[in-house]
Design a protein around this motif. Structure first.
Motif, PDB file in Angstrom:
ATOM      1  N   ALA A 177       0.947  -1.082  -0.173  1.00 20.76           N
ATOM      2  CA  ALA A 177       0.053  -0.114   0.074  1.00 20.76           C
ATOM      3  C   ALA A 177       0.851   1.332  -0.132  1.00 20.76           C
ATOM      4  O   ALA A 177       0.622   2.242  -0.628  1.00 20.76           O
ATOM      5  CB  ALA A 177      -0.894   0.134   1.175  1.00 20.76           C
ATOM      6  N   GLU A 178       2.279   1.357   0.695  1.00 26.92           N
ATOM      7  CA  GLU A 178       2.915   2.308   0.720  1.00 26.92           C
ATOM      8  C   GLU A 178       3.583   2.639  -0.634  1.00 26.92           C
ATOM      9  O   GLU A 178       3.577   3.913  -1.145  1.00 26.92           O
ATOM     10  CB  GLU A 178       3.962   2.171   1.672  1.00 26.92           C
ATOM     11  CG  GLU A 178       3.726   1.979   3.113  1.00 26.92           C
ATOM     12  CD  GLU A 178       2.864   0.814   3.613  1.00 26.92           C
ATOM     13  OE1 GLU A 178       3.024  -0.101   2.695  1.00 26.92           O
ATOM     14  OE2 GLU A 178       2.250   0.822   4.682  1.00 26.92           O
ATOM     15  N   GLU A 179       4.021   1.622  -1.314  1.00 27.45           N
ATOM     16  CA  GLU A 179       4.585   1.809  -2.823  1.00 27.45           C
ATOM     17  C   GLU A 179       3.506   2.147  -3.632  1.00 27.45           C
ATOM     18  O   GLU A 179       3.740   3.108  -4.592  1.00 27.45           O
ATOM     19  CB  GLU A 179       4.992   0.622  -3.279  1.00 27.45           C
ATOM     20  CG  GLU A 179       6.276  -0.045  -2.308  1.00 27.45           C
ATOM     21  CD  GLU A 179       6.706  -1.654  -2.891  1.00 27.45           C
ATOM     22  OE1 GLU A 179       7.896  -1.698  -2.778  1.00 27.45           O
ATOM     23  OE2 GLU A 179       5.741  -2.477  -2.938  1.00 27.45           O
TER      24      GLU A 179
ATOM     25  N   LEU B 254      -5.971   8.856   0.213  1.00 27.81           N
ATOM     26  CA  LEU B 254      -4.593   8.198  -0.477  1.00 27.81           C
ATOM     27  C   LEU B 254      -4.755   6.891   0.139  1.00 27.81           C
ATOM     28  O   LEU B 254      -4.427   5.985  -0.425  1.00 27.81           O
ATOM     29  CB  LEU B 254      -3.479   9.135  -0.305  1.00 27.81           C
ATOM     30  CG  LEU B 254      -2.304   8.402  -0.977  1.00 27.81           C
ATOM     31  CD1 LEU B 254      -2.356   8.355  -2.587  1.00 27.81           C
ATOM     32  CD2 LEU B 254      -1.185   9.398  -0.648  1.00 27.81           C
ATOM     33  N   LYS B 255      -4.910   6.870   1.539  1.00 32.08           N
ATOM     34  CA  LYS B 255      -4.754   5.518   2.218  1.00 32.08           C
ATOM     35  C   LYS B 255      -5.492   4.497   1.789  1.00 32.08           C
ATOM     36  O   LYS B 255      -5.264   3.331   1.605  1.00 32.08           O
ATOM     37  CB  LYS B 255      -4.761   5.806   3.591  1.00 32.08           C
ATOM     38  CG  LYS B 255      -4.601   4.499   4.431  1.00 32.08           C
ATOM     39  CD  LYS B 255      -4.732   4.816   6.080  1.00 32.08           C
ATOM     40  CE  LYS B 255      -4.388   3.777   6.873  1.00 32.08           C
ATOM     41  NZ  LYS B 255      -4.584   3.779   8.184  1.00 32.08           N
ATOM     42  N   LYS B 256      -6.936   4.948   1.552  1.00 32.33           N
ATOM     43  CA  LYS B 256      -7.937   4.017   1.171  1.00 32.33           C
ATOM     44  C   LYS B 256      -7.744   3.596  -0.238  1.00 32.33           C
ATOM     45  O   LYS B 256      -7.879   2.230  -0.510  1.00 32.33           O
ATOM     46  CB  LYS B 256      -9.411   4.692   1.400  1.00 32.33           C
ATOM     47  CG  LYS B 256      -9.695   4.853   2.687  1.00 32.33           C
ATOM     48  CD  LYS B 256     -11.218   5.507   2.615  1.00 32.33           C
ATOM     49  CE  LYS B 256     -11.801   5.703   4.146  1.00 32.33           C
ATOM     50  NZ  LYS B 256     -12.910   6.433   4.166  1.00 32.33           N
ATOM     51  N   LEU B 257      -7.310   4.319  -1.198  1.00 32.97           N
ATOM     52  CA  LEU B 257      -6.966   4.113  -2.582  1.00 32.97           C
ATOM     53  C   LEU B 257      -5.956   2.822  -2.642  1.00 32.97           C
ATOM     54  O   LEU B 257      -5.985   2.296  -3.413  1.00 32.97           O
ATOM     55  CB  LEU B 257      -6.792   5.095  -3.336  1.00 32.97           C
ATOM     56  CG  LEU B 257      -6.392   5.048  -4.838  1.00 32.97           C
ATOM     57  CD1 LEU B 257      -7.396   4.355  -5.508  1.00 32.97           C
ATOM     58  CD2 LEU B 257      -5.871   6.542  -5.488  1.00 32.97           C
ATOM     59  N   SER B 258      -4.728   3.409  -2.001  1.00 32.39           N
ATOM     60  CA  SER B 258      -3.543   2.518  -1.933  1.00 32.39           C
ATOM     61  C   SER B 258      -3.837   1.103  -1.422  1.00 32.39           C
ATOM     62  O   SER B 258      -3.506   0.117  -2.077  1.00 32.39           O
ATOM     63  CB  SER B 258      -2.416   3.015  -1.221  1.00 32.39           C
ATOM     64  OG  SER B 258      -2.728   3.413  -0.089  1.00 32.39           O
ATOM     65  N   GLU B 259      -4.623   1.018  -0.256  1.00 31.22           N
ATOM     66  CA  GLU B 259      -4.834  -0.445   0.209  1.00 31.22           C
ATOM     67  C   GLU B 259      -6.079  -1.012  -0.729  1.00 31.22           C
ATOM     68  O   GLU B 259      -5.684  -2.373  -0.798  1.00 31.22           O
ATOM     69  CB  GLU B 259      -5.602   0.033   1.636  1.00 31.22           C
ATOM     70  CG  GLU B 259      -4.726   0.585   2.818  1.00 31.22           C
ATOM     71  CD  GLU B 259      -5.136   0.720   4.017  1.00 31.22           C
ATOM     72  OE1 GLU B 259      -6.583   0.557   4.160  1.00 31.22           O
ATOM     73  OE2 GLU B 259      -4.918   1.121   5.160  1.00 31.22           O
TER      74      GLU B 259
ATOM     75  N   ALA C  75      -3.570  -2.306  -3.556  1.00 36.09           N
ATOM     76  CA  ALA C  75      -2.793  -3.335  -3.297  1.00 36.09           C
ATOM     77  C   ALA C  75      -3.400  -4.632  -2.891  1.00 36.09           C
ATOM     78  O   ALA C  75      -2.839  -5.754  -2.966  1.00 36.09           O
ATOM     79  CB  ALA C  75      -2.195  -2.947  -1.847  1.00 36.09           C
ATOM     80  N   GLU C  76      -4.620  -4.595  -2.665  1.00 37.34           N
ATOM     81  CA  GLU C  76      -5.441  -5.842  -2.416  1.00 37.34           C
ATOM     82  C   GLU C  76      -6.042  -6.608  -3.550  1.00 37.34           C
ATOM     83  O   GLU C  76      -6.305  -7.878  -3.511  1.00 37.34           O
ATOM     84  CB  GLU C  76      -6.500  -5.558  -1.346  1.00 37.34           C
ATOM     85  CG  GLU C  76      -5.989  -5.195   0.010  1.00 37.34           C
ATOM     86  CD  GLU C  76      -5.218  -6.518   0.685  1.00 37.34           C
ATOM     87  OE1 GLU C  76      -5.475  -7.410   0.596  1.00 37.34           O
ATOM     88  OE2 GLU C  76      -4.101  -6.251   1.513  1.00 37.34           O
ATOM     89  N   ILE C  77      -6.128  -5.878  -4.715  1.00 37.35           N
ATOM     90  CA  ILE C  77      -6.677  -6.495  -5.833  1.00 37.35           C
ATOM     91  C   ILE C  77      -5.872  -7.737  -6.518  1.00 37.35           C
ATOM     92  O   ILE C  77      -4.546  -7.445  -6.527  1.00 37.35           O
ATOM     93  CB  ILE C  77      -6.824  -5.335  -7.037  1.00 37.35           C
ATOM     94  CG1 ILE C  77      -7.682  -4.270  -6.477  1.00 37.35           C
ATOM     95  CG2 ILE C  77      -7.506  -5.916  -8.209  1.00 37.35           C
ATOM     96  CD1 ILE C  77      -7.812  -3.167  -7.441  1.00 37.35           C
ATOM     97  N   GLY C  78      -6.454  -8.580  -6.615  1.00 32.30           N
ATOM     98  CA  GLY C  78      -5.646  -9.725  -7.272  1.00 32.30           C
ATOM     99  C   GLY C  78      -4.766 -10.502  -6.371  1.00 32.30           C
ATOM    100  O   GLY C  78      -3.983 -11.316  -6.764  1.00 32.30           O
ATOM    101  N   LYS C  79      -5.000 -10.097  -4.913  1.00 33.84           N
ATOM    102  CA  LYS C  79      -3.813 -10.548  -3.984  1.00 33.84           C
ATOM    103  C   LYS C  79      -4.257 -11.881  -3.497  1.00 33.84           C
ATOM    104  O   LYS C  79      -5.326 -12.178  -3.292  1.00 33.84           O
ATOM    105  CB  LYS C  79      -3.643  -9.541  -2.716  1.00 33.84           C
ATOM    106  CG  LYS C  79      -2.440 -10.016  -1.924  1.00 33.84           C
ATOM    107  CD  LYS C  79      -2.218  -8.763  -0.755  1.00 33.84           C
ATOM    108  CE  LYS C  79      -0.999  -9.017  -0.061  1.00 33.84           C
ATOM    109  NZ  LYS C  79      -0.894  -8.151   1.047  1.00 33.84           N
TER     110      LYS C  79
END
Length: 261
Positions: free
Chosen positions: A218-220, A248-253, A256-260
């Motif tokens: 999520a940070e990346e 930004l935090k909600k978007l990045s998280e 990052a979880e899509i297809g994980k």
């Protein structure tokens, strides 16, 4: 011998006919011993055997090297890099030049190819001499060498200048992943035009890579969203994201979880 009024007409088969009256007939096959064969079944069987060898060879190639498959065509993906079959590569390369593209597309697509192929069709009428040696037929030889050289050069240029890495990324089949489009993360992505480049299912498009299973934290993701990115995976300019830190935090998280797995 025929009798007439006081005259006699004599015909002698030993008198040869004039050369101009001889019929030009080919020699009989019997005059070529050992060099002829029956069309059926000898000659036709050889043709079938050669055809069968080539057919089996092509079948083996199709099994060993199957045709590559890409993702489903997306007409809205304006960044997709097309590539025609090999026998059209020279025409494809021609359309990349300034004088044959943009407002001059008609020249590259119709005028130049029309003149070239029309010249080949007129070749038998432009050179009607009896000579068959290339050096004795400078006009026909020059046109043919020019056509071959242009086709080979344009084909080679098309292959050498094509962005194969980008084409492979764009054509890669991406596994479809279901996610909640009513979530805050998806709404934020829509508001910041993420789906404009990456697709409404984040499958990639318009020159942008897929966001499914990126392997990024999520940070990346947050860093790329703010600072942008340059590299072989695509270029994203900085400053596209316009939200606050919480968004930004909600978007990045979310990304990052899509297809994980």
């Amino acid at each position: 011998m025929h009798r007439g009024k006081g005259m006699k007409f004599v015909g002698d088969s030993r008198v040869p006919a004039p050369e101009s009256r001889k019929t030009m007939l080919p020699k009989d096959y019997s005059e070529y011993p050992g060099k002829t064969e029956a069309f059926w079944p000898n000659f036709l069987l050889k043709e079938w055997m050669i055809g069968a060898v080539f057919l089996v060879g092509y079948l083996c190639l199709t099994v060993a090297h199957p045709a590559p498959l890409e993702r489903i065509a997306d007409p809205t993906d304006t960044g997709y890099i097309p590539l025609p079959d090999w026998y059209f590569l020279f025409l494809y390369q021609l359309l990349k030049y300034t004088y044959a593209s943009g407002p001059y597309t008609v020249i590259g697509a119709m005028v130049i190819p029309g003149l070239a192929f029309g010249g080949l069709l007129l070749a038998p009428f432009l050179d009607v001499g009896p000579e068959r040696r290339p050096l004795k037929r400078p006009l026909a030889t020059s046109f043919m060498l020019l056509a071959i050289a242009a086709t080979v050069f344009l084909t080679w240029q098309s292959v050498a200048t094509h962005d194969w890495a980008a084409a492979e990324r764009q054509g890669k089949i991406v596994e479809k992943v279901d996610f909640d489009k009513t979530s805050d993360g998806y709404k934020i992505a829509s508001e910041n035009t993420c789906i404009t480049c990456h697709g409404d299912n984040f499958q990639g498009g318009a020159g942008a890579p897929t966001l499914i299973g990126t392997g990024l934290s999520a940070e990346e993701v947050a860093k790329i969203a703010v600072e942008g990115k340059k590299g072989p995976g695509g270029t994203m300019p900085a400053g596209i994201f316009k939200g606050n830190d919480e968004q930004l935090k909600k978007l990045s998280e979310f990304i990052a979880e899509i297809g994980k797995k």
